[in-house]
Motif scaffolding. Structure first.
Motif, PDB file in Angstrom:
ATOM      1  N   MET A   1     -18.325 -72.377 -15.747  1.00  0.00           N
ATOM      2  CA  MET A   1     -18.292 -71.769 -17.073  1.00  0.00           C
ATOM      3  C   MET A   1     -19.652 -71.937 -17.731  1.00  0.00           C
ATOM      4  SD  MET A   1     -15.828 -72.460 -20.314  1.00  0.00           S
ATOM      5  CE  MET A   1     -14.605 -71.399 -19.594  1.00  0.00           C
ATOM      6  N   LYS A   2     -20.235 -70.845 -18.147  1.00  0.00           N
ATOM      7  CA  LYS A   2     -21.559 -70.860 -18.764  1.00  0.00           C
ATOM      8  C   LYS A   2     -21.407 -70.690 -20.280  1.00  0.00           C
ATOM      9  CE  LYS A   2     -24.831 -70.425 -16.335  1.00  0.00           C
ATOM     10  NZ  LYS A   2     -25.695 -71.373 -15.592  1.00  0.00           N
ATOM     11  N   ILE A   3     -21.907 -71.667 -21.015  1.00  0.00           N
ATOM     12  CA  ILE A   3     -21.831 -71.653 -22.475  1.00  0.00           C
ATOM     13  C   ILE A   3     -23.247 -71.559 -23.017  1.00  0.00           C
ATOM     14  CG2 ILE A   3     -21.042 -72.866 -24.545  1.00  0.00           C
ATOM     15  CD1 ILE A   3     -18.978 -74.285 -22.745  1.00  0.00           C
ATOM     16  N   GLY A   4     -23.528 -70.488 -23.753  1.00  0.00           N
ATOM     17  CA  GLY A   4     -24.871 -70.247 -24.260  1.00  0.00           C
ATOM     18  C   GLY A   4     -24.960 -70.462 -25.757  1.00  0.00           C
ATOM     19  N   PHE A   5     -25.990 -71.180 -26.168  1.00  0.00           N
ATOM     20  CA  PHE A   5     -26.243 -71.488 -27.571  1.00  0.00           C
ATOM     21  C   PHE A   5     -27.458 -70.695 -28.027  1.00  0.00           C
ATOM     22  CE2 PHE A   5     -23.722 -74.856 -25.953  1.00  0.00           C
ATOM     23  CZ  PHE A   5     -23.011 -75.381 -27.015  1.00  0.00           C
ATOM     24  N   LEU A   6     -27.231 -69.752 -28.913  1.00  0.00           N
ATOM     25  CA  LEU A   6     -28.323 -68.961 -29.461  1.00  0.00           C
ATOM     26  C   LEU A   6     -29.145 -69.827 -30.412  1.00  0.00           C
ATOM     27  CD1 LEU A   6     -29.756 -66.247 -29.938  1.00  0.00           C
ATOM     28  CD2 LEU A   6     -28.072 -65.803 -31.746  1.00  0.00           C
ATOM     29  N   MET A   7     -30.472 -69.710 -30.305  1.00  0.00           N
ATOM     30  CA  MET A   7     -31.360 -70.476 -31.182  1.00  0.00           C
ATOM     31  C   MET A   7     -32.365 -69.555 -31.852  1.00  0.00           C
ATOM     32  SD  MET A   7     -32.075 -74.090 -29.265  1.00  0.00           S
ATOM     33  CE  MET A   7     -33.506 -73.479 -28.430  1.00  0.00           C
ATOM     34  N   PHE A   8     -32.761 -69.939 -33.059  1.00  0.00           N
ATOM     35  CA  PHE A   8     -33.777 -69.226 -33.830  1.00  0.00           C
ATOM     36  C   PHE A   8     -34.335 -70.220 -34.839  1.00  0.00           C
ATOM     37  CE2 PHE A   8     -29.439 -68.301 -35.151  1.00  0.00           C
ATOM     38  CZ  PHE A   8     -29.412 -68.855 -36.422  1.00  0.00           C
ATOM     39  N   ASP A   9     -35.528 -69.967 -35.326  1.00  0.00           N
ATOM     40  CA  ASP A   9     -36.126 -70.872 -36.303  1.00  0.00           C
ATOM     41  C   ASP A   9     -35.231 -71.009 -37.526  1.00  0.00           C
ATOM     42  OD1 ASP A   9     -38.392 -71.496 -34.829  1.00  0.00           O
ATOM     43  OD2 ASP A   9     -39.578 -69.857 -35.669  1.00  0.00           O
ATOM     44  N   ASP A  10     -35.178 -72.230 -38.042  1.00  0.00           N
ATOM     45  CA  ASP A  10     -34.413 -72.562 -39.243  1.00  0.00           C
ATOM     46  C   ASP A  10     -32.908 -72.534 -39.044  1.00  0.00           C
ATOM     47  OD1 ASP A  10     -36.731 -72.975 -40.879  1.00  0.00           O
ATOM     48  OD2 ASP A  10     -36.943 -70.801 -41.016  1.00  0.00           O
ATOM     49  N   LEU A  11     -32.460 -72.706 -37.793  1.00  0.00           N
ATOM     50  CA  LEU A  11     -31.027 -72.913 -37.597  1.00  0.00           C
ATOM     51  C   LEU A  11     -30.675 -74.317 -38.084  1.00  0.00           C
ATOM     52  CD1 LEU A  11     -30.126 -74.939 -34.964  1.00  0.00           C
ATOM     53  CD2 LEU A  11     -31.196 -73.085 -33.727  1.00  0.00           C
ATOM     54  N   GLU A  12     -29.444 -74.499 -38.506  1.00  0.00           N
ATOM     55  CA  GLU A  12     -28.979 -75.805 -38.971  1.00  0.00           C
ATOM     56  C   GLU A  12     -28.658 -76.665 -37.749  1.00  0.00           C
ATOM     57  OE1 GLU A  12     -28.193 -78.821 -41.496  1.00  0.00           O
ATOM     58  OE2 GLU A  12     -28.944 -76.862 -42.123  1.00  0.00           O
ATOM     59  N   GLU A  13     -29.288 -77.832 -37.662  1.00  0.00           N
ATOM     60  CA  GLU A  13     -29.195 -78.642 -36.454  1.00  0.00           C
ATOM     61  C   GLU A  13     -27.765 -78.915 -35.998  1.00  0.00           C
ATOM     62  OE1 GLU A  13     -33.332 -79.799 -38.044  1.00  0.00           O
ATOM     63  OE2 GLU A  13     -31.443 -79.059 -38.849  1.00  0.00           O
ATOM     64  N   MET A  25     -19.790 -83.082 -23.478  1.00  0.00           N
ATOM     65  CA  MET A  25     -18.878 -84.196 -23.220  1.00  0.00           C
ATOM     66  C   MET A  25     -17.731 -83.730 -22.335  1.00  0.00           C
ATOM     67  SD  MET A  25     -18.379 -87.427 -23.711  1.00  0.00           S
ATOM     68  CE  MET A  25     -19.311 -87.899 -25.180  1.00  0.00           C
ATOM     69  N   ALA A  26     -17.229 -82.527 -22.592  1.00  0.00           N
ATOM     70  CA  ALA A  26     -16.185 -81.965 -21.724  1.00  0.00           C
ATOM     71  C   ALA A  26     -16.697 -81.839 -20.293  1.00  0.00           C
ATOM     72  CB  ALA A  26     -15.735 -80.603 -22.256  1.00  0.00           C
ATOM     73  N   ALA A  27     -17.949 -81.442 -20.134  1.00  0.00           N
ATOM     74  CA  ALA A  27     -18.539 -81.319 -18.797  1.00  0.00           C
ATOM     75  C   ALA A  27     -18.602 -82.663 -18.090  1.00  0.00           C
ATOM     76  CB  ALA A  27     -19.934 -80.709 -18.904  1.00  0.00           C
ATOM     77  N   GLN A  28     -18.922 -83.711 -18.833  1.00  0.00           N
ATOM     78  CA  GLN A  28     -18.976 -85.051 -18.237  1.00  0.00           C
ATOM     79  C   GLN A  28     -17.589 -85.528 -17.818  1.00  0.00           C
ATOM     80  OE1 GLN A  28     -20.914 -87.832 -20.855  1.00  0.00           O
ATOM     81  NE2 GLN A  28     -22.879 -86.794 -20.742  1.00  0.00           N
ATOM     82  N   LEU A  29     -16.606 -85.245 -18.643  1.00  0.00           N
ATOM     83  CA  LEU A  29     -15.255 -85.742 -18.366  1.00  0.00           C
ATOM     84  C   LEU A  29     -14.539 -84.927 -17.298  1.00  0.00           C
ATOM     85  CD1 LEU A  29     -14.007 -86.506 -22.000  1.00  0.00           C
ATOM     86  CD2 LEU A  29     -14.789 -88.139 -20.270  1.00  0.00           C
ATOM     87  N   ARG A  30     -14.957 -83.672 -17.118  1.00  0.00           N
ATOM     88  CA  ARG A  30     -14.297 -82.810 -16.143  1.00  0.00           C
ATOM     89  C   ARG A  30     -15.356 -82.049 -15.352  1.00  0.00           C
ATOM     90  NH1 ARG A  30      -8.833 -79.657 -17.773  1.00  0.00           N
ATOM     91  NH2 ARG A  30      -8.165 -81.820 -17.857  1.00  0.00           N
ATOM     92  N   PRO A  31     -16.106 -82.760 -14.492  1.00  0.00           N
ATOM     93  CA  PRO A  31     -17.201 -82.113 -13.761  1.00  0.00           C
ATOM     94  C   PRO A  31     -16.740 -80.967 -12.876  1.00  0.00           C
ATOM     95  CG  PRO A  31     -16.807 -84.346 -12.954  1.00  0.00           C
ATOM     96  CD  PRO A  31     -16.003 -84.192 -14.202  1.00  0.00           C
ATOM     97  N   GLU A  32     -15.501 -81.035 -12.406  1.00  0.00           N
ATOM     98  CA  GLU A  32     -15.003 -79.965 -11.531  1.00  0.00           C
ATOM     99  C   GLU A  32     -14.836 -78.635 -12.271  1.00  0.00           C
ATOM    100  OE1 GLU A  32     -11.338 -82.004 -13.262  1.00  0.00           O
ATOM    101  OE2 GLU A  32     -13.343 -82.583 -12.590  1.00  0.00           O
ATOM    102  N   ALA A  33     -14.888 -78.663 -13.605  1.00  0.00           N
ATOM    103  CA  ALA A  33     -14.754 -77.428 -14.384  1.00  0.00           C
ATOM    104  C   ALA A  33     -16.027 -76.579 -14.339  1.00  0.00           C
ATOM    105  CB  ALA A  33     -14.401 -77.755 -15.838  1.00  0.00           C
ATOM    106  N   GLY A  34     -17.131 -77.180 -13.933  1.00  0.00           N
ATOM    107  CA  GLY A  34     -18.373 -76.416 -13.804  1.00  0.00           C
ATOM    108  C   GLY A  34     -18.936 -75.926 -15.125  1.00  0.00           C
TER     109      GLY A  34
END
Length: 198
Positions: A1-13, A25-34
């Motif tokens: 599963m590919k999760i993409g985070f859009l970034m641009f200047d002045d985004l709220e951290e 954290m989900a990826a760490q707990l369930r590595p088989e989920a990819g």
């Protein structure tokens, strides 16, 4: 599963790194989920966030991978980016291929302007409700909610609400018990309102 985070200047951290923490954290707990989280900015490179944090994007728009989930943060930069045809065009292009399209804070304004959240019920930061309503792109801008789902579009209120939205999505994709494990691993147990004097 590919999760993409859009970034641009002045985004709220925290709009970005809150959901990032949930999904990684989900990826760490369930590595088989990819689960693979990536950051994407128009030209790649470094983005300077609203409070000064700098983040280097993994990809530019030209080489971004196909996504299962898109996360669009908010922040002061959305006021500029909502008039940026390149960024809005990219959202409009990639969103139809995503299973879930999400936002935090005024990121919902970008989703509505780009099309995925147009004429849908959306949420945003309480201080931006009038701003987002004033654009007229959404069917309804809700108040007093942490997040709202309308079809495959999930929009959340401001800043920390993105964590709640991402945890809900983990529960929806996998199961609620797994979302609770992710929440516990993050030690995320908020107790609003502020209780420092109790």
């Amino acid at each position: 599963m590919k999760i993409g985070f859009l970034m641009f200047d002045d985004l709220e951290e925290l709009d970005m790194v809150g959901p990032w923490e949930v999904f990684t954290m989900a990826a760490q707990l369930r590595p088989e989920a990819g689960i693979d989280c990536v950051t994407i900015a128009a030209d790649g490179g470094t983005v300077r966030c609203a409070k000064g944090m700098r983040i280097v994007a993994d990809h530019g728009f030209a080489d971004a991978p196909a996504l299962d989930v898109l996360v669009v943060p908010g922040g002061r930069g959305t006021r500029r980016e909502v008039e940026n045809p390149i960024l809005l065009g990219w959202i409009a292009e990639v969103a139809p291929g995503c299973t879930w399209v999400t936002s935090v804070c005024t990121g919902s304004m970008l989703l509505a302007a780009a099309g995925p959240a147009k004429d849908r019920r959306i949420a945003t930061h309480w201080a931006a409700v009038d701003l987002v309503r004033g654009r007229g792109d959404a069917a309804e801008v809700l108040e007093e909610v942490r997040y709202v789902r309308d079809g495959n579009v999930i929009t959340s209120a401001g800043v920390s609400a993105g964590i709640d939205m991402a945890l809900w999505l983990v529960g929806e994709i996998w199961e609620p018990a797994f979302a609770r494990k992710v929440q516990r691993a993050m030690q995320y147990d908020p107790a609003p309102p502020y209780a420092g004097e109790v």
